[in-house]
Design an enzyme around this catalytic site. Structure first.
Site, PDB file in Angstrom:
ATOM      1  CD  GLU A 341     -12.624 -36.929  16.865  1.00 35.40           C
ATOM      2  OE1 GLU A 341     -13.713 -37.282  17.333  1.00 35.40           O
ATOM      3  OE2 GLU A 341     -12.026 -37.574  15.989  1.00 35.40           O
TER       4      GLU A 341
HETATM    5  C1  TNX Z   1     -15.556 -38.040  14.320  1.00 39.54           C
HETATM    6  S1  TNX Z   1     -15.777 -35.734  12.720  1.00 39.54           S
HETATM    7  C2  TNX Z   1     -14.392 -37.878  13.594  1.00 39.54           C
HETATM    8  C3  TNX Z   1     -13.912 -38.975  12.762  1.00 39.54           C
HETATM    9  C4  TNX Z   1     -14.767 -40.194  12.877  1.00 39.54           C
HETATM   10  C5  TNX Z   1     -16.222 -39.787  12.885  1.00 39.54           C
HETATM   11  C6  TNX Z   1     -17.166 -40.945  12.887  1.00 39.54           C
HETATM   12  C7  TNX Z   1     -14.323 -35.647  12.910  1.00 39.54           C
HETATM   13  C8  TNX Z   1     -13.738 -34.400  12.483  1.00 39.54           C
HETATM   14  N1  TNX Z   1     -13.720 -36.687  13.470  1.00 39.54           N
HETATM   15  O1  TNX Z   1     -12.573 -39.274  13.123  1.00 39.54           O
HETATM   16  O2  TNX Z   1     -14.515 -41.028  11.801  1.00 39.54           O
HETATM   17  O3  TNX Z   1     -16.450 -39.010  14.014  1.00 39.54           O
HETATM   18  O4  TNX Z   1     -18.488 -40.517  12.790  1.00 39.54           O
END
Ligand code: TNX
Length: 529
Positions: A341
């Protein structure tokens, strides 16, 4: 972990509340004897022998291969597990021919298929023999033995139970070398006691890796001597989601967690998330921002707004310091560099950053591991990608698998333990899915993503993000009973996958969890005992 006694509230004909006793008037029927095939994760091969039943008695001794300290340690752990409920002395001694009934833990002599992690367990009238090539295999065998005993074995106090082990042979070994769980310490810090309590639960289901998500926008949770304010400020008071999850691991704490897990044959994998998910570091040190201005700390749950400054050498001094110090206290092979992300980093910058950082992981002797996005940066083929998508296609990942990179499967709509079970779940999020037990169990790691087959898969992992979690009870409520489902997907053969069998075996775990005071979610899909 606290045990809550549920009292039923009903209404009498007069409309007055009636308090019913917590214990039902008619006692539940006695649990049927345990069978070899009741174990979770399902063993590869079981050959029951009705005549071979063994009873642990006050005279039983535990014997281990002479000269193997690690085998003796597994024996001692087994004794510590069995003593409270049995009240028996169960001395741990070197192997020797003896007329005493015994539980023998032997290095060597097992079925050739057991490999580095499996074991062979034989139960006859004379005793129990567990054979393995490694202490990890012996430990796995003792976890099966534990489940083969009546649930009362989990009682902290002496029980008047007959400690019968069903007769026959188990030959057992994992489908995937890696079976993991993840805890998010950044959104809410979890203490050493909470982490080690989770390790105890994981080890019962043959989980062998625990990934710690140590840093994120809301908090920095690991001591780094060359950047001391990361913890005192970035992990200090007011950090975490809603500002109520402060705290951090000192290096001594971290080493204690590593050692505790290692004694249960679990390897710790530390994660420093970058180049995004870095607000805690950037709000602590202004020089980590392109404009030299520290942004305010964040306690909300938004994602994708932070980025390290990609074209500034100070960024790489920081990253190298962190990787060097963390690698030095991490005996395990992996160092996770996040990479998910990074929406505030351009694609070009993302590649530039990863091309600089991936070699740093190797420089300090570790194997790079990251969320599936790192495959956009053409990492070396020994880098491992953790798939967290909800779909069934991912071109970068399939291409990486074709080049030889290994993949850990953590599809968010199946394996994320922080997803709510259904819309009534008090904790958790629901952006990926509601995940009932049948959803967590109902998929195959090797057919989940097109082009990422059995040979590309190193294993599975069940991440637990902490945006909504505070306590160990919260952790347990989200992990149980879905964690054992993911553990079975990682260990047991694809051919043995069977929901009816799994839900029945899962239901039989409930008396154990009650005695261990695990706050599991009593899913309506499972016939709880
Ligand atoms: C996505 S999964 C994220 C996390 C959040 C999570 C909550 C991922 C690699 N990144 O930053 O905590 O969703 O479900």
């Amino acid at each position: 972990m606290r045990r809550t006694v549920t009292r039923l509230l009903a209404m009498t004909a007069l409309g007055l509340p009636l308090i019913l006793p917590a214990t039902p008037a008619t006692a539940a029927p006695p649990a049927p004897a345990r069978q070899l095939a009741d174990v979770i994760p399902a063993p590869v091969e079981t050959r029951p022998d009705a005549h071979g039943t063994f009873q642990i008695s006050p005279r039983t001794v535990i014997r281990t291969t002479p000269g193997s300290v690690a085998a003796w340690q597994v024996g001692r752990q087994l004794a510590e597990t069995l003593r409270p409920a049995t009240g028996y002395p169960l001395p741990v001694l070197p192997v020797r021919s003896t007329p005493l009934p015994e539980i023998a833990l032997l290095i060597g002599g097992a079925d050739a298929r057991v490999g580095q992690q499996g074991y062979q367990l034989d139960v006859t009238r004379r005793g129990v023999t567990i054979r393995a090539n490694t202490p990890a295999g012996l430990f796995a065998g003792t976890q099966s033995l534990r489940q083969l005993l009546p649930a009362d074995i989990e009682s902290p106090r002496r029980q008047r139970t007959t400690w019968t082990v069903p007769g026959g042979r188990i030959v057992d070994y994992p489908r995937f070398a890696y079976r993991g769980a993840m805890l998010d310490l950044a959104r809410h810090f979890h203490t050493v006691d909470e982490i080690t309590a989770y390790v105890d639960l994981l080890s019962q289901y043959k989980i062998n890796y625990l990934h710690l998500h140590l840093t994120d926008d809301q908090g920095w949770r690991i001591q780094i001597d060359s950047w001391p304010r990361l913890t005192t400020v970035g992990g200090g008071p007011g950090t975490g989601v809603d500002g109520v999850g402060p705290g951090y691991l000192t290096k001594a704490d971290y080493k204690a967690v590593v050692a505790y897990a290692a004694a249960r044959h679990i390897t710790i994998i530390p994660e420093i998330d970058m180049p995004g998910h870095t607000n805690a570091a950037q709000s602590t040190y202004p020089e980590l921002n392109c404009d030299g201005v520290a942004p305010p700390p964040r306690t909300d749950i938004a994602v994708g707004y932070s980025s390290l400054c990609i074209n500034d050498e100070r960024t790489y001094r920081f990253v190298e310091d962190v990787i060097r110090e963390l690698a030095a206290i991490t005996p395990g092979p992996f160092l996770h560099i996040g990479g998910d992300e990074a929406h505030a980093t351009s694609d070009e910058d993302y590649r530039t950053f990863m091309q600089r950082v991936l070699p740093l992981v190797a420089k300090y002797g570790k194997r790079a591991y990251g969320w599936n996005e790192i495959m956009q940066a053409d990492p070396p083929t020994d880098a491992v990608a953790q798939f967290w998508g909800t779909g069934t296609t991912n071109t970068d990942l399939a291409e990486a698998a074709a080049r030889g990179n290994k993949v850990i499967m953590s599809p968010a709509n199946k394996a994320y333990l922080d997803m709510k079970y259904d819309r009534n779940t008090r904790l958790g999020l629901s952006w990926a899915a509601y995940i009932e037990v049948s959803d967590a169990y109902g998929w195959d790691p090797a057919t989940r993503v097109t082009g990422v087959g059995e040979n590309a898969i190193l294993g599975v992992e069940a991440p637990l993000w902490s945006e909504t979690l505070r306590t160990l009870d919260d952790i347990e409520h989200m992990a149980f009973p879905r964690l054992p489902a993911i553990a079975e997907l990682g260990w047991s053969t694809a051919a043995s996958h069977d929901w009816e069998s799994f839900r029945t075996r899962l239901g039989e775990q409930a008396p154990r969890w009650r005695l261990q005071q695990v706050d599991f979610y009593p899913s309506p899909q499972v016939p709880w005992r």
